[in-house]
Enzyme design. Structure first.
Site, short mmCIF file in Angstrom:
data_model
loop_
_atom_site.label_atom_id
_atom_site.label_comp_id
_atom_site.label_asym_id
_atom_site.label_seq_id
_atom_site.Cartn_x
_atom_site.Cartn_y
_atom_site.Cartn_z
N PRO A 94 1.17 -5.66 -1.87
CA PRO A 94 2.53 -5.37 -1.07
C PRO A 94 3.58 -5.01 -2.02
O PRO A 94 3.90 -5.43 -2.76
CB PRO A 94 2.67 -6.82 -0.23
CG PRO A 94 1.53 -7.68 -0.76
CD PRO A 94 1.00 -7.11 -2.05
N GLU A 95 4.36 -4.16 -1.40
CA GLU A 95 5.50 -3.63 -2.01
C GLU A 95 6.65 -4.15 -0.78
O GLU A 95 6.23 -4.67 0.00
CB GLU A 95 5.54 -1.96 -2.25
CG GLU A 95 4.52 -1.66 -3.10
CD GLU A 95 4.15 -0.15 -3.39
OE1 GLU A 95 5.41 0.56 -3.47
OE2 GLU A 95 3.12 0.54 -3.39
#
Length: 271
Positions: free
Chosen positions: A2-3
DNA sequence: AGCGGAACCTGTCGGC
DNA sequence: TGCCGACAGGTTCCGC
């Protein structure tokens, strides 16, 4: 995995379900994800109330009462699952929190890269302290970005991936931002004109905003709190599109390696 | 200061 | 079918 947009989505959803709840206890299924010792973590967490959850870069900060903070990084494959009590343990469940009202918050992580750390204050976390600016903060302006870019000597992709510069960008969004801005990923920071940096600023804010609106990108592993998917994968223009025609010029998207990681770009539209 | 490589761990996919 | 290498949204450490 996840960013910033994915973590932002997860934090929003976690706040809806667990804010205000008490942690009665937890079950550690894989000790290596803890930064401290298991007994210290279990004792430190038991009986505390989850006041709120915030995001800083790609970190999740669970603010607890009495005062402490649980700092979580999902790395590549970490996810949270919100469940009514069930005896079904899934293959990659690593940590289970028992909350009041008989609810379970499960942390699932195939690759076990994710980390949990319990501290009295986030400022005791060296990496968190050294994190760069938040892209949605007031202080992040074209002028700030220009000075930051000019203070570093590296290629623009590595600059954007370095969390000490700007917090929250990862491989997917850097690829999409550079395509949107028309900047070649190997371009050196010293070679970027003021106009180009302004364009980079607009692309950065625009792409992240759009990704947040669409709840992030789900390609292989990312899932939201209740196992729903994000939708931004439908808007990707270069990431994972090697050899497919560029949406601007029709020529094939290139794939190269930078720092052992894939870089996708159009060699004609990005200069 | 910056770069490349290895490491952390597990799974999937493509080629031979 | 089976084995083997490459690859995966991240980060840190180490040596040059």
């Amino acid at each position: 995995m996840p960013e910033l947009p994915e973590v932002e989505t997860i934090v929003k959803e976690l706040n809806q379900v667990v804010a205000g709840k008490h942690i009665l206890g937890c079950e550690v299924l894989r000790e290596t994800i803890l930064q401290g010792t298991r007994p210290a973590f279990e004792a430190g967490i038991a009986g505390k109330k989850i006041v709120t959850i915030r995001r800083r870069g790609k970190y999740l900060l669970f603010h607890l009462f009495p005062k402490s903070v649980m700092i979580v990084h999902l790395r590549m494959t970490g996810k949270f699952v919100w469940l009514n009590p069930t005896s079904t343990h899934h293959p990659h469940d690593r940590l289970i929190f028992f909350l009041d009202e008989d609810k379970h918050l499960v942390y699932n992580d195939m690759r076990c890269f994710g980390t949990f750390e319990l501290l009295e204050s986030w400022e005791l976390h060296p990496t968190l302290r050294s994190l760069g600016i938040e892209p949605f903060s007031q202080a992040f302006t074209p002028r700030y970005l220009k000075q930051l870019v000019q203070s570093r000597k590296t290629n623009i992709k590595n600059f954007l991936l370095d969390q000490r510069n700007i917090a929250g960008l990862g491989n997917i969004y850097v690829a999409e931002i550079l395509f949107n801005a028309g900047i070649h990923p190997l371009k050196n920071t010293a070679e970027l004109s003021e106009k180009t940096i302004e364009k980079l600023y607009r692309s950065l804010v625009k792409i992240l905003n759009k990704a947040i609106v669409h709840n992030g990108t789900s390609i292989a592993n990312y899932q939201r709190v209740d196992s729903k998917s994000g939708e931004f994968q439908h808007f990707l223009k270069v990431y994972g599109k090697a050899n497919q025609p560029c949406q601007k010029c029709g020529r094939p998207i290139q794939r190269i390696k930078q720092n052992q990681r894939s870089t996708f770009f159009c060699q004609y539209c990005q200069r």
